[in-house]
Design a protein around this motif. Structure first.
Motif, PDB file in Angstrom:
ATOM      1  N   ALA A  29      69.475 -80.940  10.497  1.00  0.00           N
ATOM      2  CA  ALA A  29      69.550 -82.375  10.773  1.00  0.00           C
ATOM      3  C   ALA A  29      68.243 -82.881  11.388  1.00  0.00           C
ATOM      4  O   ALA A  29      67.736 -83.942  11.010  1.00  0.00           O
ATOM      5  N   ALA A  30      67.689 -82.125  12.325  1.00  0.00           N
ATOM      6  CA  ALA A  30      66.449 -82.540  12.994  1.00  0.00           C
ATOM      7  C   ALA A  30      65.272 -82.544  12.018  1.00  0.00           C
ATOM      8  O   ALA A  30      64.450 -83.470  12.039  1.00  0.00           O
ATOM      9  N   PHE A  31      65.191 -81.524  11.156  1.00  0.00           N
ATOM     10  CA  PHE A  31      64.104 -81.473  10.188  1.00  0.00           C
ATOM     11  C   PHE A  31      64.216 -82.622   9.189  1.00  0.00           C
ATOM     12  O   PHE A  31      63.204 -83.195   8.772  1.00  0.00           O
ATOM     13  N   ILE A  32      65.428 -82.979   8.785  1.00  0.00           N
ATOM     14  CA  ILE A  32      65.607 -84.101   7.863  1.00  0.00           C
ATOM     15  C   ILE A  32      65.170 -85.403   8.529  1.00  0.00           C
ATOM     16  O   ILE A  32      64.483 -86.220   7.921  1.00  0.00           O
ATOM     17  N   GLU A  33      65.551 -85.591   9.790  1.00  0.00           N
ATOM     18  CA  GLU A  33      65.220 -86.834  10.496  1.00  0.00           C
ATOM     19  C   GLU A  33      63.756 -86.911  10.920  1.00  0.00           C
ATOM     20  O   GLU A  33      63.130 -87.942  10.784  1.00  0.00           O
ATOM     21  N   ASP A  34      63.243 -85.815  11.494  1.00  0.00           N
ATOM     22  CA  ASP A  34      61.921 -85.848  12.122  1.00  0.00           C
ATOM     23  C   ASP A  34      60.867 -84.986  11.449  1.00  0.00           C
ATOM     24  O   ASP A  34      59.717 -84.986  11.867  1.00  0.00           O
ATOM     25  N   GLY A  35      61.254 -84.199  10.461  1.00  0.00           N
ATOM     26  CA  GLY A  35      60.310 -83.309   9.798  1.00  0.00           C
ATOM     27  C   GLY A  35      60.076 -82.050  10.614  1.00  0.00           C
ATOM     28  O   GLY A  35      60.625 -81.883  11.701  1.00  0.00           O
ATOM     29  N   PRO A  36      59.255 -81.147  10.095  1.00  0.00           N
ATOM     30  CA  PRO A  36      59.026 -79.854  10.744  1.00  0.00           C
ATOM     31  C   PRO A  36      58.348 -79.946  12.108  1.00  0.00           C
ATOM     32  O   PRO A  36      58.304 -78.983  12.846  1.00  0.00           O
ATOM     33  N   LYS A  37      57.850 -81.124  12.473  1.00  0.00           N
ATOM     34  CA  LYS A  37      57.173 -81.263  13.770  1.00  0.00           C
ATOM     35  C   LYS A  37      58.150 -81.312  14.937  1.00  0.00           C
ATOM     36  O   LYS A  37      57.755 -81.260  16.088  1.00  0.00           O
ATOM     37  N   VAL A  38      59.457 -81.408  14.658  1.00  0.00           N
ATOM     38  CA  VAL A  38      60.457 -81.500  15.719  1.00  0.00           C
ATOM     39  C   VAL A  38      60.305 -80.318  16.690  1.00  0.00           C
ATOM     40  O   VAL A  38      59.968 -79.211  16.279  1.00  0.00           O
ATOM     41  N   SER A  39      60.534 -80.566  17.956  1.00  0.00           N
ATOM     42  CA  SER A  39      60.325 -79.519  18.961  1.00  0.00           C
ATOM     43  C   SER A  39      61.508 -78.561  19.033  1.00  0.00           C
ATOM     44  O   SER A  39      62.638 -78.910  18.676  1.00  0.00           O
ATOM     45  N   ILE A  40      61.225 -77.382  19.509  1.00  0.00           N
ATOM     46  CA  ILE A  40      62.260 -76.371  19.743  1.00  0.00           C
ATOM     47  C   ILE A  40      63.290 -76.909  20.726  1.00  0.00           C
ATOM     48  O   ILE A  40      64.493 -76.730  20.547  1.00  0.00           O
ATOM     49  N   GLU A  41      62.818 -77.591  21.751  1.00  0.00           N
ATOM     50  CA  GLU A  41      63.713 -78.152  22.763  1.00  0.00           C
ATOM     51  C   GLU A  41      64.677 -79.153  22.146  1.00  0.00           C
ATOM     52  O   GLU A  41      65.867 -79.181  22.481  1.00  0.00           O
ATOM     53  N   ALA A  42      64.180 -79.983  21.234  1.00  0.00           N
ATOM     54  CA  ALA A  42      65.033 -80.972  20.582  1.00  0.00           C
ATOM     55  C   ALA A  42      66.101 -80.304  19.716  1.00  0.00           C
ATOM     56  O   ALA A  42      67.252 -80.741  19.691  1.00  0.00           O
ATOM     57  N   VAL A  43      65.738 -79.241  19.020  1.00  0.00           N
ATOM     58  CA  VAL A  43      66.711 -78.511  18.196  1.00  0.00           C
ATOM     59  C   VAL A  43      67.770 -77.876  19.091  1.00  0.00           C
ATOM     60  O   VAL A  43      68.971 -77.992  18.829  1.00  0.00           O
ATOM     61  N   ALA A  44      67.340 -77.228  20.166  1.00  0.00           N
ATOM     62  CA  ALA A  44      68.287 -76.583  21.088  1.00  0.00           C
ATOM     63  C   ALA A  44      69.222 -77.622  21.703  1.00  0.00           C
ATOM     64  O   ALA A  44      70.444 -77.414  21.768  1.00  0.00           O
ATOM     65  N   ARG A  45      68.664 -78.733  22.135  1.00  0.00           N
ATOM     66  CA  ARG A  45      69.474 -79.805  22.734  1.00  0.00           C
ATOM     67  C   ARG A  45      70.499 -80.331  21.729  1.00  0.00           C
ATOM     68  O   ARG A  45      71.666 -80.496  22.036  1.00  0.00           O
ATOM     69  N   ARG A  46      70.079 -80.551  20.511  1.00  0.00           N
ATOM     70  CA  ARG A  46      70.980 -81.051  19.460  1.00  0.00           C
ATOM     71  C   ARG A  46      72.090 -80.042  19.173  1.00  0.00           C
ATOM     72  O   ARG A  46      73.221 -80.424  18.873  1.00  0.00           O
ATOM     73  N   ALA A  47      71.777 -78.749  19.299  1.00  0.00           N
ATOM     74  CA  ALA A  47      72.772 -77.691  19.057  1.00  0.00           C
ATOM     75  C   ALA A  47      73.686 -77.484  20.257  1.00  0.00           C
ATOM     76  O   ALA A  47      74.692 -76.777  20.157  1.00  0.00           O
ATOM     77  N   PHE A  55      65.566 -68.976  21.651  1.00  0.00           N
ATOM     78  CA  PHE A  55      64.599 -67.886  21.499  1.00  0.00           C
ATOM     79  C   PHE A  55      65.259 -66.528  21.261  1.00  0.00           C
ATOM     80  O   PHE A  55      64.628 -65.638  20.701  1.00  0.00           O
ATOM     81  N   ARG A  56      66.505 -66.360  21.656  1.00  0.00           N
ATOM     82  CA  ARG A  56      67.224 -65.118  21.332  1.00  0.00           C
ATOM     83  C   ARG A  56      67.431 -65.005  19.822  1.00  0.00           C
ATOM     84  O   ARG A  56      67.427 -63.912  19.272  1.00  0.00           O
ATOM     85  N   HIS A  57      67.637 -66.130  19.191  1.00  0.00           N
ATOM     86  CA  HIS A  57      67.880 -66.138  17.743  1.00  0.00           C
ATOM     87  C   HIS A  57      66.585 -66.251  16.945  1.00  0.00           C
ATOM     88  O   HIS A  57      66.465 -65.638  15.872  1.00  0.00           O
ATOM     89  N   PHE A  58      65.653 -67.040  17.437  1.00  0.00           N
ATOM     90  CA  PHE A  58      64.416 -67.316  16.709  1.00  0.00           C
ATOM     91  C   PHE A  58      63.240 -67.221  17.681  1.00  0.00           C
ATOM     92  O   PHE A  58      62.953 -68.179  18.403  1.00  0.00           O
ATOM     93  N   PRO A  59      62.577 -66.074  17.724  1.00  0.00           N
ATOM     94  CA  PRO A  59      61.480 -65.899  18.685  1.00  0.00           C
ATOM     95  C   PRO A  59      60.369 -66.941  18.568  1.00  0.00           C
ATOM     96  O   PRO A  59      59.698 -67.241  19.545  1.00  0.00           O
ATOM     97  N   LEU A  64      62.463 -69.789  12.827  1.00  0.00           N
ATOM     98  CA  LEU A  64      63.497 -70.780  12.525  1.00  0.00           C
ATOM     99  C   LEU A  64      63.273 -71.364  11.134  1.00  0.00           C
ATOM    100  O   LEU A  64      64.218 -71.490  10.343  1.00  0.00           O
ATOM    101  N   VAL A  65      62.045 -71.720  10.813  1.00  0.00           N
ATOM    102  CA  VAL A  65      61.737 -72.285   9.495  1.00  0.00           C
ATOM    103  C   VAL A  65      62.094 -71.276   8.403  1.00  0.00           C
ATOM    104  O   VAL A  65      62.732 -71.627   7.401  1.00  0.00           O
ATOM    105  N   ASP A  66      61.736 -70.004   8.590  1.00  0.00           N
ATOM    106  CA  ASP A  66      62.077 -68.969   7.609  1.00  0.00           C
ATOM    107  C   ASP A  66      63.589 -68.863   7.434  1.00  0.00           C
ATOM    108  O   ASP A  66      64.093 -68.761   6.312  1.00  0.00           O
ATOM    109  N   ALA A  67      64.323 -68.894   8.547  1.00  0.00           N
ATOM    110  CA  ALA A  67      65.789 -68.811   8.488  1.00  0.00           C
ATOM    111  C   ALA A  67      66.372 -70.030   7.780  1.00  0.00           C
ATOM    112  O   ALA A  67      67.336 -69.914   7.019  1.00  0.00           O
ATOM    113  N   MET A  68      65.777 -71.199   8.004  1.00  0.00           N
ATOM    114  CA  MET A  68      66.241 -72.412   7.328  1.00  0.00           C
ATOM    115  C   MET A  68      66.010 -72.309   5.823  1.00  0.00           C
ATOM    116  O   MET A  68      66.869 -72.700   5.029  1.00  0.00           O
TER     117      MET A  68
END
Length: 179
Positions: A29-47, A55-59, A64-68
């Motif tokens: 959702a964050a990448f669709i709205e804000d593109g790949p520049k979205v911060s890690i903090e924003a993704v974590a907060r949204r989740a 960081f436990r899931h995506f060092p 994260l991009v690879d997993a996506m």
């Protein structure tokens, strides 16, 4: 993987799997709205998790991009088609993902970095490979092309924007062996 009291290997804890899924969904959702520049903090907060959980899931963000990219490529359904050319055509036209919004996201994430470009290339080639082999074995696909060639042609067609359907039609005509 952890072992239980009897020594058997057990899968990831359900909360770990749930958090990973939440992170991937939030990142999508964050990448669709804000593109790949979205911060890690924003993704974590949204989740709804902390950055430590992220960081436990995506060092790294690249992880994260690879997993996506992997997650987006999982929905391919062409293997269910019995006709090799029809399966090849479906993969070629629809790409590695089935929803146009996801195709755009896959393409955007694939241009995030050289590492993500390689991950997208590998994901595309891995999905395309069995369909290329089937079409070649059936004599429907030109024998001088490889899965890597097909993946490159798919990426080129994706860059055509609104002309993509025409580009795909023209490419498919050139790839098909005349009956």
């Amino acid at each position: 993987m952890a072992r239980d009291a009897t020594g058997r290997i057990r899968g990831p804890r359900s909360d770990r799997a749930r958090n990973r899924r939440r992170l991937l969904d939030a990142a999508r959702a964050a990448f669709i709205e804000d593109g790949p520049k979205v911060s890690i903090e924003a993704v974590a907060r949204r989740a709804g998790v902390g950055t430590t959980t992220f960081f436990r899931h995506f060092p790294t963000k690249s992880d994260l991009v690879d997993a996506m990219l992997d997650d987006l490529a999982e929905g391919v359904r062409a293997g269910a088609l019995t006709d090799p050319w029809a399966a090849f055509t479906l993969i070629f036209e629809e790409g590695c993902v089935l929803v146009p919004e996801d195709l755009l996201l896959f393409d955007t994430l694939g241009r995030h970095s050289p590492r993500s470009a390689e991950a997208a290339r590998q994901a595309t080639a891995a999905i395309v490979e069995p369909h290329v082999r089937r079409a070649l074995a059936a004599g429907a696909l030109r024998p001088d092309v490889t899965a890597e060639d097909i993946a490159a042609l798919m990426r080129m067609a994706d860059q055509a924007g609104p002309a993509r359907p025409t580009a795909l039609r023209v490419l498919l005509r050139g790839l098909r062996v005349a009956a």
